[in-house]
Design an enzyme around this catalytic site. Structure first.
Site, PDB file in Angstrom:
ATOM      1  N   ARG A 172      -8.492  -0.634   5.057  1.00 45.03           N
ATOM      2  CA  ARG A 172      -7.708   0.457   4.457  1.00 45.03           C
ATOM      3  C   ARG A 172      -6.346  -0.059   3.991  1.00 45.03           C
ATOM      4  NH1 ARG A 172      -6.479   5.202   7.945  1.00 45.03           N
ATOM      5  NH2 ARG A 172      -5.241   5.531   6.093  1.00 45.03           N
TER       6      ARG A 172
ATOM      7  N   LYS B 135       0.840  -1.204   0.000  1.00 41.62           N
ATOM      8  CA  LYS B 135       0.000   0.000   0.000  1.00 41.62           C
ATOM      9  C   LYS B 135       0.869   1.246   0.000  1.00 41.62           C
ATOM     10  CE  LYS B 135      -1.690   1.647   4.060  1.00 41.62           C
ATOM     11  NZ  LYS B 135      -1.429   3.073   4.294  1.00 41.62           N
ATOM     12  N   ASN B 136       1.869   1.269   0.875  1.00 40.59           N
ATOM     13  CA  ASN B 136       2.650   2.499   1.043  1.00 40.59           C
ATOM     14  C   ASN B 136       3.633   2.744  -0.100  1.00 40.59           C
ATOM     15  OD1 ASN B 136       1.272   2.997   3.351  1.00 40.59           O
ATOM     16  ND2 ASN B 136       2.956   2.566   4.766  1.00 40.59           N
TER      17      ASN B 136
ATOM     18  N   ARG C 234       0.596  14.467  13.683  1.00 36.68           N
ATOM     19  CA  ARG C 234       1.109  14.235  12.327  1.00 36.68           C
ATOM     20  C   ARG C 234       1.080  15.470  11.431  1.00 36.68           C
ATOM     21  NH1 ARG C 234      -0.906   8.352  10.359  1.00 36.68           N
ATOM     22  NH2 ARG C 234       0.983   8.399   9.143  1.00 36.68           N
ATOM     23  N   PRO C 235       1.900  16.462  11.747  1.00 42.86           N
ATOM     24  CA  PRO C 235       1.934  17.664  10.907  1.00 42.86           C
ATOM     25  C   PRO C 235       2.578  17.389   9.545  1.00 42.86           C
ATOM     26  CG  PRO C 235       3.666  17.745  12.570  1.00 42.86           C
ATOM     27  CD  PRO C 235       2.876  16.492  12.835  1.00 42.86           C
ATOM     28  N   ILE C 236       2.456  18.358   8.624  1.00 48.53           N
ATOM     29  CA  ILE C 236       3.145  18.232   7.330  1.00 48.53           C
ATOM     30  C   ILE C 236       4.113  19.401   7.146  1.00 48.53           C
ATOM     31  CG2 ILE C 236       1.393  16.852   6.136  1.00 48.53           C
ATOM     32  CD1 ILE C 236       0.564  19.530   4.717  1.00 48.53           C
ATOM     33  N   ASP C 237       4.568  19.958   8.284  1.00 55.08           N
ATOM     34  CA  ASP C 237       5.457  21.127   8.197  1.00 55.08           C
ATOM     35  C   ASP C 237       6.716  20.835   7.380  1.00 55.08           C
ATOM     36  OD1 ASP C 237       5.954  19.407  10.511  1.00 55.08           O
ATOM     37  OD2 ASP C 237       7.641  20.722  10.928  1.00 55.08           O
ATOM     38  N   GLN C 238       7.245  19.620   7.461  1.00 54.99           N
ATOM     39  CA  GLN C 238       8.479  19.316   6.734  1.00 54.99           C
ATOM     40  C   GLN C 238       8.245  19.292   5.213  1.00 54.99           C
ATOM     41  OE1 GLN C 238      11.573  19.002   8.318  1.00 54.99           O
ATOM     42  NE2 GLN C 238      10.256  19.826   9.915  1.00 54.99           N
TER      43      GLN C 238
ATOM     44  N   ARG D 255      -4.571  10.528   4.931  1.00 55.72           N
ATOM     45  CA  ARG D 255      -3.491  11.508   5.028  1.00 55.72           C
ATOM     46  C   ARG D 255      -2.546  11.485   3.843  1.00 55.72           C
ATOM     47  NH1 ARG D 255      -0.374  14.089   8.645  1.00 55.72           N
ATOM     48  NH2 ARG D 255       1.519  13.324   7.700  1.00 55.72           N
TER      49      ARG D 255
ATOM     50  N   ASP E 131       4.700   0.537  12.264  1.00 60.71           N
ATOM     51  CA  ASP E 131       3.518  -0.140  11.713  1.00 60.71           C
ATOM     52  C   ASP E 131       3.430  -1.616  12.110  1.00 60.71           C
ATOM     53  OD1 ASP E 131       2.665   2.178  10.537  1.00 60.71           O
ATOM     54  OD2 ASP E 131       3.164   1.608   8.487  1.00 60.71           O
TER      55      ASP E 131
ATOM     56  N   VAL F 122       8.106   6.801  17.205  1.00 61.40           N
ATOM     57  CA  VAL F 122       7.773   7.496  15.949  1.00 61.40           C
ATOM     58  C   VAL F 122       6.503   8.335  16.082  1.00 61.40           C
ATOM     59  CG1 VAL F 122       7.291   7.203  13.486  1.00 61.40           C
ATOM     60  CG2 VAL F 122       8.953   5.708  14.608  1.00 61.40           C
TER      61      VAL F 122
ATOM     62  N   CYS G 256      -5.057  13.048  13.333  1.00 57.98           N
ATOM     63  CA  CYS G 256      -5.614  11.728  13.073  1.00 57.98           C
ATOM     64  C   CYS G 256      -5.413  10.898  14.317  1.00 57.98           C
ATOM     65  CB  CYS G 256      -4.994  11.083  11.846  1.00 57.98           C
ATOM     66  SG  CYS G 256      -3.427  10.357  12.167  1.00 57.98           S
TER      67      CYS G 256
HETATM   68  C1  UD1 Z   1       4.335   6.772   6.617  1.00 58.79           C
HETATM   69  C2  UD1 Z   1       3.489   5.569   6.372  1.00 58.79           C
HETATM   70  C3  UD1 Z   1       2.888   5.056   7.683  1.00 58.79           C
HETATM   71  C4  UD1 Z   1       3.994   4.831   8.719  1.00 58.79           C
HETATM   72  C5  UD1 Z   1       4.882   6.053   8.840  1.00 58.79           C
HETATM   73  C6  UD1 Z   1       6.099   5.815   9.710  1.00 58.79           C
HETATM   74  C7  UD1 Z   1       2.679   5.978   4.131  1.00 58.79           C
HETATM   75  C8  UD1 Z   1       1.536   6.291   3.239  1.00 58.79           C
HETATM   76  N1  UD1 Z   1       2.425   5.932   5.444  1.00 58.79           N
HETATM   77  O1  UD1 Z   1       3.488   7.794   7.145  1.00 58.79           O
HETATM   78  O2  UD1 Z   1       2.213   3.827   7.414  1.00 58.79           O
HETATM   79  O3  UD1 Z   1       3.393   4.581   9.965  1.00 58.79           O
HETATM   80  O4  UD1 Z   1       5.373   6.452   7.538  1.00 58.79           O
HETATM   81  O5  UD1 Z   1       6.838   4.745   9.249  1.00 58.79           O
HETATM   82  O6  UD1 Z   1       3.775   5.711   3.659  1.00 58.79           O
HETATM   83  N2  UD1 Z   1       6.385  14.512  10.998  1.00 58.79           N
HETATM   84  C9  UD1 Z   1       6.503  15.853  11.277  1.00 58.79           C
HETATM   85  N3  UD1 Z   1       6.395  16.753  10.246  1.00 58.79           N
HETATM   86  C10 UD1 Z   1       6.185  16.382   8.962  1.00 58.79           C
HETATM   87  C11 UD1 Z   1       6.069  15.009   8.674  1.00 58.79           C
HETATM   88  C12 UD1 Z   1       6.170  14.096   9.712  1.00 58.79           C
HETATM   89  O7  UD1 Z   1       6.694  16.229  12.423  1.00 58.79           O
HETATM   90  O8  UD1 Z   1       6.093  17.237   8.088  1.00 58.79           O
HETATM   91  C13 UD1 Z   1       6.512  13.501  12.074  1.00 58.79           C
HETATM   92  C14 UD1 Z   1       5.257  12.673  12.274  1.00 58.79           C
HETATM   93  O9  UD1 Z   1       4.336  13.335  13.106  1.00 58.79           O
HETATM   94  C15 UD1 Z   1       5.832  11.427  12.910  1.00 58.79           C
HETATM   95  C16 UD1 Z   1       7.198  11.286  12.205  1.00 58.79           C
HETATM   96  O10 UD1 Z   1       7.470  12.564  11.674  1.00 58.79           O
HETATM   97  O11 UD1 Z   1       6.032  11.614  14.277  1.00 58.79           O
HETATM   98  C17 UD1 Z   1       7.243  10.269  11.096  1.00 58.79           C
HETATM   99  O12 UD1 Z   1       6.132  10.441  10.244  1.00 58.79           O
HETATM  100  P1  UD1 Z   1       6.175  10.172   8.685  1.00 58.79           P
HETATM  101  O13 UD1 Z   1       7.356   9.348   8.342  1.00 58.79           O
HETATM  102  O14 UD1 Z   1       5.986  11.454   7.970  1.00 58.79           O
HETATM  103  O15 UD1 Z   1       4.871   9.303   8.480  1.00 58.79           O
HETATM  104  P2  UD1 Z   1       3.980   9.300   7.190  1.00 58.79           P
HETATM  105  O16 UD1 Z   1       4.845   9.574   6.003  1.00 58.79           O
HETATM  106  O17 UD1 Z   1       2.763  10.121   7.397  1.00 58.79           O
END
Ligand code: UD1
Length: 420
Positions: free
Chosen positions: A399, A22-23, A122-126, A93, A307, A329, A117
């Site tokens: 899902r 899926k990922n 789970r922000p997307i700031d990065q 997401r 996961d 994580v 969620c």
């Molecule tokens: C992906 C996987 C999810 C898995 C996760 C961690 C997909 C579709 N989903 O989710 O199944 O559980 O990796 O292996 O591939 N973070 C920030 N800012 C950001 C982005 C992330 O602070 O902009 C933090 C998150 O809150 C979290 C950590 O970084 O604590 C890792 O998250 P991330 O690797 O981004 O997870 P996803 O890509 O959403």
């Protein structure tokens, strides 16, 4: 709404094949937005999240359909509406993965913010910081990210992520593939799905190297060709099936998996006493007697995957002795614990750690799935619990798993799906 009923206590035996990841399928689908024309992605699992991504692409004007067998075909038109609405992003997401391709190829994007969620903020700031470094102009308005590439094209840059993010690395790698000049990304996620996307992008003509290491280097190109790609096997589905086979008395061959993607898990399965050995096309797991206690902590790849945390905890719940599980994580990723305690597990959570005191047996009960991996853990617990376990809210499971019950039943599990 469906529920899953399991009569536990039957050791699993036999062979089972793993579906595509899926990922890896989700970013590959998003990557189609980088090039006009007809794309074909093979080994795409038929899952709720994949269908959501398909709907999102259709909403923008693409044609999405299943070709022969397991291929998913996407036709990207010459012009599209680069918008990902809240209704779709809120259910998944990973919809945010369209942001990078849209702004890089189409010059603008309007993508809803995902919001919180169940497993933390789970922000997307990065994602946004890195796209800004690539020259995107980004505004947040009315719950949407509005992004534009001034002059229509992004520019290469150097950027170091504050923390390794999987979809963040993927989003930015896709955007940089079409930027002008060279991009160097530091502190990147090293997950196999990032490498699979880099392979897919190279197949489209992108110039990317270093994926699978913390530093990814991308030489931007002016155009890409449609995608022809086969997604990697799902290491989390494979891991879930390995845990199922490691339950007492199990003997299961998990086919079509990539052992190199599963090393941290395999090490822990051996630590609890299961034997895991290479078998043709995959791995054979034998779960002898009662598991032994072991501690583990989740970490980005190649560490133990978050996961798989909930599923591994099921083995520890019935182990002899006490184990400490540390989740590094995500915050809030112990929601399965309360449900496992309803089955008789003895687990106490304190912040990021869970103390699991192994009990001799679990006993079946109705339980509620709260997120994708938590629901897989409840199914595993049902396999080992005495009498009947009823897993409700199976849509969480659907899902990310392609009818898990149909993979487990041929192994001898007494498991069935019914309308709730
Ligand atoms: C992906 C996987 C999810 C898995 C996760 C961690 C997909 C579709 N989903 O989710 O199944 O559980 O990796 O292996 O591939 N973070 C920030 N800012 C950001 C982005 C992330 O602070 O902009 C933090 C998150 O809150 C979290 C950590 O970084 O604590 C890792 O998250 P991330 O690797 O981004 O997870 P996803 O890509 O959403």
């Amino acid at each position: 709404m469906d529920k899953i009923l399991i009569d536990g206590g039957v050791p699993l035996r036999g062979e089972v094949a793993v579906s595509g990841a899926k990922n890896a399928a989700l970013p590959a689908l998003a990557a189609t937005l980088l090039a006009e024309g007809g794309h074909a992605i093979h080994n795409v699992p038929d899952l709720a999240d994949v269908r959501t991504m398909g709907r999102l692409l259709s909403h923008m004007g693409c044609e999405v359909g299943r070709g022969d067998g397991r291929a998913l075909e996407v036709r990207v038109p010459a012009s599209l509406s680069p918008e990902a609405p809240y209704e779709m992003v809120k259910t998944m997401r990973a919809s945010v993965l369209v942001l990078g391709p849209l702004v890089a190829r189409w010059g603008r994007a309007r993508v809803s913010l995902p919001g919180g969620c169940a497993i933390g903020a789970r922000p997307i700031d990065q994602h946004l910081k890195a796209l800004t470094a690539l020259g995107a102009e980004i505004e947040l308005e009315h719950g949407y990210v509005e992004a534009r590439a001034p002059r229509g094209r992004l520019s290469g840059t150097s950027f170091v992520f504050d923390l390794p993010t999987v979809t963040g690395t993927e989003n930015v790698m896709m955007a940089a593939a079409l930027a002008e000049g060279r991009t160097v990304l530091g502190n990147c996620a090293r997950e196999p799905e990032v490498v699979d996307l880099a392979d897919a992008l190279r197949g489209m003509g992108a110039r990317i190297e270093g994926d699978g290491t913390p530093e990814i280097r991308i030489e931007g190109v002016t155009g890409l060709t449609p995608l022809r790609h086969r997604v990697v096997p799902d290491r989390i589905e494979a891991g879930t099936l390995l845990v199922a086979g490691a339950l007492p008395g199990g003997d299961v061959v998990v086919r079509d998996c990539v052992p190199a993607h599963l090393e941290a898990l395999v090490e822990k399965l051996r630590a609890v006493g299961a034997s895991v050995e290479p078998a043709p096309g995959g791995l054979r797991v034998v779960g002898d007697g009662r598991p032994r206690a072991t501690d583990f902590r989740t970490a980005p790849f190649p560490g133990f995957p978050t996961d798989m945390q909930a599923q591994m905890m099921v083995l520890l719940a019935i182990a002899s002795g006490s184990s400490v599980v540390t989740e590094t994580v995500f915050e809030n990723r112990f929601m399965h614990v309360l449900e496992l305690t309803r089955l008789g597990a003895d687990i106490a959570v304190d912040g990021k750690t869970a103390l699991v005191k192994g009990v001799a047996s679990l006993s079946g009960a109705p339980v509620m799935a709260s997120d994708l991996r938590a629901s897989a853990a409840l199914v595993l617990a049902g396999l080992v619990a005495r009498d009947t376990t009823e897993v409700l809210r199976v849509y969480h499971l659907d899902r990310g798993y392609e009818r898990l019950e149909e993979k487990l039943a041929p192994l001898g599990a007494r498991i069935r799906r019914v309308k709730a």
